[in-house]
Design an enzyme around this catalytic site. Structure first.
Site, PDB file in Angstrom:
ATOM      1  N   CYS A 171      60.863 -16.184  46.236  1.00 12.24           N
ATOM      2  CA  CYS A 171      59.505 -16.381  46.904  1.00 12.24           C
ATOM      3  C   CYS A 171      58.438 -16.735  45.831  1.00 12.24           C
ATOM      4  CB  CYS A 171      59.196 -15.961  48.400  1.00 12.24           C
ATOM      5  SG  CYS A 171      58.117 -15.713  48.611  1.00 12.24           S
ATOM      6  N   HIS A 211      63.933 -16.975  51.244  1.00 19.73           N
ATOM      7  CA  HIS A 211      64.442 -14.893  51.214  1.00 19.73           C
ATOM      8  C   HIS A 211      65.936 -14.629  51.809  1.00 19.73           C
ATOM      9  CE1 HIS A 211      60.799 -13.131  50.723  1.00 19.73           C
ATOM     10  NE2 HIS A 211      59.883 -13.911  51.480  1.00 19.73           N
ATOM     11  N   GLU A 237      67.910 -12.228  50.753  1.00 19.05           N
ATOM     12  CA  GLU A 237      68.058 -11.200  50.718  1.00 19.05           C
ATOM     13  C   GLU A 237      68.181 -10.735  52.336  1.00 19.05           C
ATOM     14  OE1 GLU A 237      63.384 -10.813  50.977  1.00 19.05           O
ATOM     15  OE2 GLU A 237      65.631 -11.838  50.160  1.00 19.05           O
TER      16      GLU A 237
END
Length: 452
Positions: free
Chosen positions: A24, A110, A112
Site C-alpha cells: 500500500c 493488502h 495480510e
C-alpha cells in the site's frame, strides 16, 4: 500530492540489495524514492476490488497471466508510472496494483487481511520463493521466548494484570498465571460497562484455571465521571485514567508491585499511535493511547505484536477451551463506546438486554462462530412506534455483525432475512424502551467495526 511532509525511509535500505516488500503506502514510497510518478485522488479504491495478473513471476508465482483475483484495497493515492526499468505485474481497472524493480516488490492491495483470499499465497511467495526464508517459527517458541523475557525484566517484582473479560486479557491471565504463579495479581475492575453477567463468568473461569482473580466493583465511580460525556475520545480517556487510578490504588496493597500487564494487540497499536507525518489516530484505545503520562506502573504487553487469531492460537497452546477462545472481541472501554451519546444506568440496561438477546440468538442458530464480532449499539435518537393501540417514542438499536480474521479489515455478515427478523422481533418485544432495530451494512474500511 504533498510528498514533502509524507513519512519516508532512508534510501540506504535499497543499497543493501535485500528482497523488500512494499504494501500500500510502501508501494507508493518505493515508487517515489525510485523516481516513479504518483497520483493523488485519481484512483481511490476502498474495500473489495478485482485485479488482473500481468506477470506470474515474483509475488504472483503459481497464478496465471490474465487471471483475475479478489483483493482488499484502502487507498486514495496511487502509482501513476513505475520507476524506469520496473515491471508492472498486476493492475486494476483504475491503477497499477503491483510492480517489480530489481529486488524490490510492491503491491497496492493488502495481502495480510482475511478479505484478500489470495493474500497468504502472495506473502508466502515473497517469504519463501523470493526471500528464500524457512518456515520454522512455532507458537510454542513465542511462549518460551516471552516467558524468559518477562522473568528477566521483572526480577523479584510483583505484576498486576488488567482483566476485562475479553479473549486477550483472559489468555494473558492464564499465560502469566503459569509464568509467575502467585507473583501475578490479576484484577478485574467492574466499571459498570461490562456485558451481562460478565464479571461473574470471568471470575469462575479463571478460578478453574488456578488464577486468583480479584473483582472490584467500581461501577459508580466510572458512571459518575462519565455523566454527561458524549465525545467518544473523552469517554476513552476518562475510562483509561480512572482505570489506572484504581489500579494504582490497588497496587499500594501489593508489596513490590511495579508492573501492569495488559493484553494489547497489534491492531490496537496501529489504530491508536500516530507516527510522525500526516497519518491520523483512528481511535484511542484505553490500554494504548489513553494512559496518563504520570502512571507509576511499568507496562508489560506480551501480545503487542500479535493479531487476534494468533492470540487464540496461543490460548490453544495453553489449553484454554474453544468456547472461551471463540468469544467475540470486546473493546476496552466496554459498552461506553457502544452507547452513542450520554451514558446512564437506564441506557446501559437497555443495551445489555438487547445485546444479550442478539448473542443468544447467534448461539441458538449456530451462527456465533461464523461471525468474528457481533454486538448491539444504542443510538442517541428516539423514533415513533405503535405498540397495540398506543403510540411510543423510544430508543433505536443498531445491530453490527462482521466477518474478519484480525480486525484490520471486516465485512458485514449477510444474515438470512428470517434470522435477522427474529432477532429484531425479540429485542423489540422483550426490551421495554426499544421500538426500532436497524442493521449496519458497512465494511472496514471505510467504517470501523465499533461505532466509536
Amino acid at each position: 500530492m504533498k510528498t514533502q511532509a509524507a513519512p519516508k525511509i532512508g534510501k540506504a535500505l535499497f543499497e543493501w540489495n535485500l528482497p523488500t516488500l512494499g504494501i500500500c503506502y510502501g508501494m507508493q514510497l518505493i515508487s517515489f524514492l525510485k523516481q516513479g510518478k504518483l497520483e493523488s485522488g485519481k484512483a481511490r479504491e476502498y474495500g473489495f476490488c478485482e485485479v488482473q495478473v500481468l506477470e506470474n513471476s515474483g509475488l504472483f508465482q503459481g497464478f496465471r497471466r490474465g487471471e483475475k483475483l479478489p483483493v482488499w484495497m484502502s487507498h486514495g493515492d496511487s502509482v501513476g508510472e513505475v520507476p524506469d526499468g520496473g515491471k508492472v505485474t498486476a493492475e486494476s481497472e483504475k491503477c497499477v496494483v503491483a510492480f517489480e524493480y530489481q529486488n524490490l516488490h510492491a503491491i497496492q492491495f493488502h495481502p495480510e487481511v482475511a478479505h484478500t483470499p489470495i493474500g497468504t499465497q502472495v506473502l508466502s511467495n515473497f517469504l519463501f520463493k523470493v526471500a528464500k526464508l524457512e518456515s520454522n517459527w512455532k507458537m510454542e517458541n513465542f511462549l518460551e521466548t516471552h516467558r524468559r523475557q518477562i522473568l528477566e525484566r521483572i526480577g523479584n517484582s510483583q505484576v498486576v494484570g488488567g482483566v476485562s473479560g475479553g479473549v486477550d486479557s483472559t489468555v494473558l491471565a492464564v499465560f502469566l498465571g503459569k509464568v509467575l504463579g502467585k507473583r501475578f495479581h490479576p484484577i478485574l475492575v467492574d466499571n459498570g460497562l461490562l456485558r451481562k453477567n460478565e464479571a461473574k463468568e470471568v471470575f469462575e473461569f479463571l478460578k478453574k484455571q488456578g488464577v486468583n482473580l480479584k473483582v472490584i466493583d467500581a461501577s459508580q465511580i466510572f458512571l459518575s465521571k462519565l455523566k454527561g460525556i458524549t465525545d467518544p475520545e473523552k469517554k476513552r480517556k476518562i475510562i483509561g485514567k480512572t482505570f489506572i487510578e484504581i489500579f494504582e490504588r490497588e497496587c499500594k496493597k501489593i508489596k513490590d508491585a511495579k508492573f501492569l500487564a495488559q493484553g494489547t494487540l497489534y491492531p490496537d497499536v496501529i489504530e491508536s499511535v500516530s507516527v510522525k507525518g500526516p497519518s491520523h489516530t483512528i481511535k484511542t484505545h484505553h490500554n494504548v493511547g489513553g494512559l496518563p503520562k504520570e502512571m507509576k506502573l511499568k507496562l508489560i504487553e506480551p501480545f503487542r505484536e500479535l493479531f487476534k487469531d494468533e492470540v487464540r492460537a496461543l490460548g490453544r497452546e495453553l489449553g484454554i477451551p474453544e468456547e472461551v477462545l471463540g468469544r467475540h472481541p470486546f473493546p476496552g472501554p466496554g459498552l461506553a463506546v457502544r452507547i452513542l451519546g450520554t451514558i446512564t444506568p437506564e441506557r446501559l440496561k437497555l443495551l445489555r438486554q438487547a445485546d444479550a438477546i442478539f448473542i443468544e440468538e447467534l448461539h441458538d442458530k449456530k451462527l456465533y462462530r461464523e461471525i468474528w464480532q457481533a454486538f448491539a449499539v444504542l443510538l442517541p435518537v428516539q423514533t415513533v412506534g405503535v405498540m397495540g393501540d398506543a403510540r411510543t417514542y423510544e430508543s433505536v438499536v443498531s445491530l453490527r455483525a462482521v466477518t474478519s480474521r484480525d480486525g484490520m479489515t471486516a465485512d458485514w455478515y449477510d444474515f438470512e432475512k428470517s434470522a435477522l427478523g427474529r432477532i429484531a422481533n425479540r429485542i423489540i418485544n422483550e426490551v421495554p424502551g426499544i421500538n426500532r432495530v436497524v442493521y449496519d451494512v458497512s465494511s472496514k474500511p471505510p467504517a470501523t467495526i465499533e461505532w466509536e
